[in-house]
Design an enzyme around this catalytic site. Structure first.
Site, short mmCIF file in Angstrom:
data_model
loop_
_atom_site.label_atom_id
_atom_site.label_comp_id
_atom_site.label_asym_id
_atom_site.label_seq_id
_atom_site.Cartn_x
_atom_site.Cartn_y
_atom_site.Cartn_z
N LYS A 1 -3.29 34.68 12.15
CA LYS A 1 -2.11 34.58 13.01
C LYS A 1 -1.05 35.58 12.56
O LYS A 1 -0.43 35.41 11.51
CB LYS A 1 -1.49 33.17 12.96
CG LYS A 1 -0.44 33.00 14.06
CD LYS A 1 0.50 31.85 13.85
CE LYS A 1 1.85 32.24 13.33
NZ LYS A 1 2.61 33.25 14.06
N GLU B 1 1.63 33.78 -0.94
CA GLU B 1 2.44 34.92 -1.39
C GLU B 1 3.80 34.77 -0.72
O GLU B 1 3.91 34.92 0.50
CB GLU B 1 1.81 36.24 -0.92
CG GLU B 1 0.39 36.48 -1.40
CD GLU B 1 0.34 37.11 -2.76
OE1 GLU B 1 1.40 37.42 -3.32
OE2 GLU B 1 -0.77 37.28 -3.28
N CYS C 1 9.13 41.76 0.34
CA CYS C 1 9.20 40.55 -0.49
C CYS C 1 9.61 40.86 -1.92
O CYS C 1 10.33 40.11 -2.54
CB CYS C 1 7.86 39.84 -0.45
SG CYS C 1 6.49 40.98 -0.75
N GLU D 1 17.18 34.80 -1.31
CA GLU D 1 16.52 35.96 -0.73
C GLU D 1 17.21 36.31 0.59
O GLU D 1 17.35 35.46 1.47
CB GLU D 1 15.05 35.66 -0.46
CG GLU D 1 14.32 36.87 0.09
CD GLU D 1 12.85 36.60 0.39
OE1 GLU D 1 12.55 35.59 1.04
OE2 GLU D 1 12.01 37.44 -0.01
P1 NAP Z 1 7.95 32.99 7.73
O1 NAP Z 1 9.04 32.60 8.59
O2 NAP Z 1 7.56 32.14 6.59
O3 NAP Z 1 6.69 33.22 8.67
C1 NAP Z 1 5.44 33.64 8.18
C2 NAP Z 1 4.35 33.16 9.13
O4 NAP Z 1 4.26 31.73 9.12
C3 NAP Z 1 4.61 33.54 10.58
O5 NAP Z 1 3.40 33.90 11.17
C4 NAP Z 1 5.17 32.25 11.13
O6 NAP Z 1 5.09 32.11 12.52
C5 NAP Z 1 4.31 31.23 10.44
N1 NAP Z 1 4.86 29.88 10.45
C6 NAP Z 1 6.12 29.46 10.76
N2 NAP Z 1 6.23 28.12 10.61
C7 NAP Z 1 5.02 27.68 10.21
C8 NAP Z 1 4.49 26.40 9.87
N3 NAP Z 1 5.23 25.30 9.90
N4 NAP Z 1 3.21 26.31 9.47
C9 NAP Z 1 2.44 27.42 9.38
N5 NAP Z 1 2.87 28.65 9.71
C10 NAP Z 1 4.15 28.79 10.10
O7 NAP Z 1 8.19 34.42 7.09
P2 NAP Z 1 8.74 35.69 7.86
O8 NAP Z 1 10.15 35.41 8.20
O9 NAP Z 1 7.80 36.10 8.91
O10 NAP Z 1 8.64 36.79 6.70
C11 NAP Z 1 9.58 36.94 5.71
C12 NAP Z 1 9.21 36.19 4.44
O11 NAP Z 1 7.91 36.56 3.99
C13 NAP Z 1 10.11 36.50 3.29
O12 NAP Z 1 10.44 35.32 2.60
C14 NAP Z 1 9.29 37.41 2.40
O13 NAP Z 1 9.68 37.43 1.07
C15 NAP Z 1 7.93 36.86 2.61
N6 NAP Z 1 6.91 37.86 2.27
C16 NAP Z 1 6.19 37.71 1.11
C17 NAP Z 1 5.24 38.66 0.74
C18 NAP Z 1 4.45 38.51 -0.54
O14 NAP Z 1 3.43 39.17 -0.67
N7 NAP Z 1 4.85 37.68 -1.49
C19 NAP Z 1 5.00 39.75 1.56
C20 NAP Z 1 5.73 39.88 2.73
C21 NAP Z 1 6.68 38.92 3.07
P3 NAP Z 1 6.30 32.77 13.37
O15 NAP Z 1 6.01 34.19 13.38
O16 NAP Z 1 6.24 32.17 14.69
O17 NAP Z 1 7.58 32.42 12.65
#
Ligand code: NAP
Ligand code: MG
Length: 495
Positions: free
Chosen positions: A189, A263, A297, A398
């Site tokens: 997804k 991650e 991230c 963050e």
């Molecule tokens: P996010 O809001 O956590 O969303 C990530 C994914 O999860 C999206 O596909 C999202 O769908 C989905 N999602 C949302 N609610 C969910 C639920 N209840 N159950 C399962 N999946 C769900 O993160 P983001 O805002 O897209 O990305 C930013 C974050 O990612 C930051 O915190 C960043 O640090 C982190 N990140 C970490 C890494 C690493 O390698 N450690 C790398 C890149 C990013 P939607 O798209 O519809 O919201």
């Protein structure tokens, strides 16, 4: 790399409606629902994308299960490797198009997205190599009688990958690599903000000869991710995203005891000692946080500079930051584009307000950019807050935007304690010419990566991941594939 030409608009966008990829077919959501994906630099509507719901998740998981039970499940490692090497070639051959899709969908400058080409190819080839290295062991035992014991490695099964929006095609490739190498199948997804390149990647997988149903792309919102993480037919979840959603996924996965790796977010320290090479450290400290408009991230968002060089360093950092070219992602000169959405921009502006309210001083930026070329997008000025104290909101949370918080320090002991005073532990940087300082810092920092005299280095052969609230599991490196394998012990009694 200098970019001189921008490729044409990807032909994928000739179709205004984009369907999911399930079982080798592009299909709409069973509900018929769609969501918009727009260009954050201009507001342009790029496509209406199928909005998968729980019933589509179920279809996709069934397709992935069926593929696992079909020829793919019996395929030898060498054959999977051949397919993966073809995929690596295809992804490279189409990378201009994939990079353009991300530039339009995410707003990241083309000069940046195209840089992912070498990494995508090398990731797929690295994992292709691993496809023929999977091996059980014959293990001696001390059991009574004549009895042999050995282990067999098997694919863990149906994997769900749930991705964030900040590096879409790179993330798709990174998630697919270990799945294909291990012989698992995938329901992926992509994030709602950036679904397009994943769909094109899915098509390229089919073209490379990945059997139908092995790679399924399920577009949708958070509820689709939630349905995936609780679906009993999913054996493993590989999640990259925020810490908050990571927690929800762990809960959802518990009922069917799925294997999970997460991650998550970070608040990474970047530490400059007085003996550092400032010509290198100054631009690197800026780009450690401003690259990709701060949406990384492991961005080095907490900058610690040792007292004797602090004044000079901050002056040079502010001067460098003012030279960064923010603007049209399709201009080859642009270094930083908009942030991904209005929601994200407002969140970041809220953090900037909190910084000022809590007493930080603004050394650069601090505002949304306005005027010609900016007004239709979500452009923020690269921002440096000085005189930040460890308890301020911007020092702890963050932000995921182009916002740097600067601190000063005196001793190694002090900076180690303050750098580690965070629940996160993803990246970290150390700038010094002193070998002992470098080693002491590398040992002392609690984070998955320590970059000394560099920042944000990644390689397929080197593990990446978090400590603490930054998650667990390591992507890349020789051990990554173990998360995609089950180990079965076989006993054979001979007497
Ligand atoms: P996010 O809001 O956590 O969303 C990530 C994914 O999860 C999206 O596909 C999202 O769908 C989905 N999602 C949302 N609610 C969910 C639920 N209840 N159950 C399962 N999946 C769900 O993160 P983001 O805002 O897209 O990305 C930013 C974050 O990612 C930051 O915190 C960043 O640090 C982190 N990140 C970490 C890494 C690493 O390698 N450690 C790398 C890149 C990013 P939607 O798209 O519809 O919201
Ligand atoms: Mg999101």
């Amino acid at each position: 790399m200098t970019i001189t030409t921008i490729p044409p608009r990807p032909t994928l966008l000739d179709r205004p409606e984009q369907d999911m990829l399930i079982g080798g077919q592009r299909v709409p959501a069973l509900s018929g629902k769609r969501f918009e994906t727009r260009n954050p630099a201009t507001g342009e509507l790029l496509a209406l994308v199928a909005q998968g719901g729980a019933e589509d998740v179920d279809r996709a998981v069934r397709a992935a299960r069926a593929a696992l039970c079909g020829p793919w499940g019996r395929m030898k490692g060498a054959e999977r490797q051949r397919i993966m090497l073809r995929l690596a070639d295809l992804v490279e051959a189409h990378y201009e198009e994939l990079a353009m899709l991300d530039t339009l969908d995410l707003g990241a400058p083309y000069s940046r997205t195209i840089l992912g080409k070498a990494r995508a190819g090398s990731l797929l080839r690295y994992y292709a190599g691993q496809a023929t290295l999977i091996a059980g062991e014959t293990l001696d035992n001390s059991a009574p009688g004549d009895v042999l014991s050995h282990t067999i490695k098997e694919p863990v099964g149906v994997v769900a990958a749930i991705n964030p929006w900040n590096g879409p095609i790179g993330m798709s490739v990174w998630k697919a690599g270990p799945v294909l190498a291990s012989g698992c199948t995938l329901v992926m997804k992509p994030a709602e903000q950036t679904p397009l390149s994943a769909l094109r990647f899915g098509e390229l997988c089919l073209e490379a000869g990945v059997p139908e149903g092995v790679i399924n792309i399920l577009t949708g919102m958070g509820d689709a991710g939630a349905a995936l993480s609780s679906h009993p037919g999913v054996d493993k979840i590989a999640f990259t995203g925020s810490t908050g959603v990571g927690e929800k996924i762990l809960h959802a996965a518990a009922a069917s005891m799925k294997r999970v790796t997460v991650e998550l977010g970070g608040k990474s320290p970047n530490i400059v000692f007085a003996d550092a090479d400032l010509d290198k450290a100054v631009p690197a400290a800026a780009m450690a946080v401003f690259a990709n408009a701060g949406q990384i991230c492991s961005a080095g968002t907490r900058l610690f500079v040792q007292s004797p060089i602090r004044a000079e360093f901050m002056e040079r950092l502010a001067a460098f930051t003012k030279t960064i070219r923010v603007g049209d992602p399709l201009n080859p000169e642009t270094q930083i584009g908009p942030v991904v959405s209005a929601l994200q921009m407002d969140r970041i502006l809220g953090f900037m307000d909190s910084a000022v309210a809590e007493g930080a001083s603004t050394l650069a930026g601090g505002t949304r950019l306005s005027g010609a070329g900016y007004d239709d997008g979500y452009f923020l000025a690269p921002t440096i807050f000085d005189n930040v104290t460890d308890d301020m909101t911007i020092a702890r949370e963050e932000i995921f935007g182009p916002v740097l918080s600067a601190f000063s320090f005196d001793t190694i002991e002090e900076v180690l304690e303050r750098a580690n005073a965070t629940p996160f532990g993803l990246g970290s940087g150390v700038w010094t010419r002193d070998l002992a300082t470098a080693h002491r810092m590398a040992r002392g920092i609690r984070a998955g990566s320590v970059w000394v005299n560099c920042y944000q280095m990644l390689d397929p052969g080197v593990p990446f991941g978090g400590y603490g609230m930054s998650g667990f599991g390591r992507e890349s490196g020789p051990q990554h594939i173990e998360d995609y394998l089950e180990t079965k012990a076989v006993w054979i009694k001979l007497d």
